[in-house]
Design an enzyme around this catalytic site. Sequence first.
Site, PDB file in Angstrom:
ATOM      1  N   CYS A  52      15.570   1.175 -12.568  1.00 20.44           N
ATOM      2  CA  CYS A  52      14.104   1.086 -12.674  1.00 20.44           C
ATOM      3  C   CYS A  52      13.541   2.392 -13.220  1.00 20.44           C
ATOM      4  O   CYS A  52      13.922   3.474 -12.773  1.00 20.44           O
ATOM      5  CB  CYS A  52      13.510   0.789 -11.295  1.00 20.44           C
ATOM      6  N   CYS A  56       9.724   6.180  -7.586  1.00 18.80           N
ATOM      7  CA  CYS A  56       9.344   6.092  -6.170  1.00 18.80           C
ATOM      8  C   CYS A  56      10.374   6.871  -5.341  1.00 18.80           C
ATOM      9  O   CYS A  56      11.573   6.553  -5.396  1.00 18.80           O
ATOM     10  CB  CYS A  56       9.275   4.630  -5.733  1.00 18.80           C
ATOM     11  N   CYS A  59      13.327   5.247  -3.218  1.00 19.42           N
ATOM     12  CA  CYS A  59      13.961   4.000  -3.662  1.00 19.42           C
ATOM     13  C   CYS A  59      15.336   4.212  -4.284  1.00 19.42           C
ATOM     14  O   CYS A  59      15.511   5.023  -5.201  1.00 19.42           O
ATOM     15  CB  CYS A  59      13.040   3.298  -4.655  1.00 19.42           C
ATOM     16  N   CYS A  96      10.999 -14.970  -1.557  1.00 15.12           N
ATOM     17  CA  CYS A  96      10.425 -13.851  -2.313  1.00 15.12           C
ATOM     18  C   CYS A  96      11.465 -13.316  -3.285  1.00 15.12           C
ATOM     19  O   CYS A  96      12.617 -13.104  -2.898  1.00 15.12           O
ATOM     20  CB  CYS A  96      10.020 -12.731  -1.367  1.00 15.12           C
ATOM     21  N   CYS A 127       6.967 -16.169  -3.666  1.00 14.65           N
ATOM     22  CA  CYS A 127       6.393 -14.824  -3.749  1.00 14.65           C
ATOM     23  C   CYS A 127       7.231 -14.045  -4.743  1.00 14.65           C
ATOM     24  O   CYS A 127       8.443 -14.261  -4.843  1.00 14.65           O
ATOM     25  CB  CYS A 127       6.441 -14.166  -2.376  1.00 14.65           C
ATOM     26  N   CYS A 187      -0.047  -9.819  -1.256  1.00 12.96           N
ATOM     27  CA  CYS A 187       0.814  -9.214  -0.246  1.00 12.96           C
ATOM     28  C   CYS A 187       0.851  -7.723  -0.558  1.00 12.96           C
ATOM     29  O   CYS A 187       1.341  -7.328  -1.626  1.00 12.96           O
ATOM     30  CB  CYS A 187       2.213  -9.817  -0.326  1.00 12.96           C
ATOM     31  N   ARG A 259       3.500  -8.039   8.450  1.00 20.68           N
ATOM     32  CA  ARG A 259       4.953  -8.226   8.282  1.00 20.68           C
ATOM     33  C   ARG A 259       5.735  -6.992   8.712  1.00 20.68           C
ATOM     34  O   ARG A 259       5.468  -5.883   8.260  1.00 20.68           O
ATOM     35  CB  ARG A 259       5.263  -8.551   6.826  1.00 20.68           C
TER      36      ARG A 259
HETATM   37  S1  SF4 Z   1      10.141   0.774  -5.469  1.00 20.31           S
HETATM   38 FE1  SF4 Z   1      12.066   1.079  -6.628  1.00 20.31          FE
HETATM   39  S2  SF4 Z   1      12.284  -0.799  -7.815  1.00 20.31           S
HETATM   40 FE2  SF4 Z   1      10.165  -0.735  -7.127  1.00 20.31          FE
HETATM   41  S3  SF4 Z   1       9.028   0.293  -8.774  1.00 20.31           S
HETATM   42 FE3  SF4 Z   1       9.633   1.913  -7.338  1.00 20.31          FE
HETATM   43  S4  SF4 Z   1      11.603   2.677  -8.149  1.00 20.31           S
HETATM   44 FE4  SF4 Z   1      11.226   0.676  -9.112  1.00 20.31          FE
END
Ligand code: SF4
Length: 328
Positions: A52, A56, A59, A96, A127, A187, A259
């Site tokens: 990705c 984040c 993650c 989901c 979802c 959500c 949740r």
């Molecule tokens: S949480 Fe993880 S998968 Fe989702 S946008 Fe952020 S880096 Fe990408």
Amino acid sequence: MLRNDWNRTEISELFDQPFNDLLFQAHTIHRQHFEPNTIQVSTLLSIKTGACPEDCGYCSQSNSYETPLTPQKKLQLAEVLTAARAAKDSGSSRFCMGAAWRNPHERDMPYVLELVREVKAMGLETCMTLGMLDSSQAERLADAGLDYYNHNLDTSREHYNNVITTRTFDDRLQTLDHVRSSGMKVCSGGILGLGESRNDRVSLLHELATQPIHPESVPINMLVPIAGTPLQDAPKVSVIEWVRTIAVARILMPTSYIRLSAGRESLTDAEQALCFMAGANSFFSGEQLLTTPNAGESRDAILFEQLGLTKEKVKVDVKATAVNAMAV
Ligand code: SF4
């Protein structure tokens, strides 16, 4: 009465109450709006894993960090449908599907639209969480029958830049606006344990509870620390604080499903029971969330038996050909 005009002082005062008073208030409100012994159960499937471009800080799927995760291309339609059928057979009412994208590319839209139509045709609520959406994408997903779109705010506006730099807090709010305008249900929630303060938790709930319409589903996650991510050693937030946050969310957004999401597998049965008492009434079943571990189904079955809980069923309204969740 539903309120969208909460202020931060009121929310802080809710948090600061003695624990028993807060729990009693939250549980009383919960009983006014929901069948108290029914839990909505969803199943989550990663339809495209890792690589990705977002950063984040918690993650495992971000390209920015060296984590143990192995990226995986898009799943085939048949693989997703097999997983959806198994989810339905095990009692989930909602399926989901998550993809590790900044946003869906146009070339991916036929794929995700087909998934929505096929999963919906099984009689499951649908979802998706696919990253940012523009208004046209939101409308097409809604037209295909997508019931919910997940897009978390993650944390407070004030703390946000310490966690994510590749998209802004306002980008997130804009996606939520597109989802809401399309007619899909929203959500949206956050994650505790990202190095935030109590004030940040107040601010996150304030943002959610002052949306023109409360999100219908509000995940309150706890960080599952992932080796290799910037937040792998973030200070832990106590379970009591997690329960307090759930209780305050229940009071602020009385008709939303709250949740209990990531981090649930770390809780004892008694701690999970406390979360339900505080107003949590939704969780994911299965051994795994998108990429992190989850409490398994056999453990959940014992927990439901011990606590006298039942799973919410999905009722198909034939006339409207809409799928609505119904407590039984
Ligand atoms: S949480 Fe993880 S998968 Fe989702 S946008 Fe952020 S880096 Fe990408």
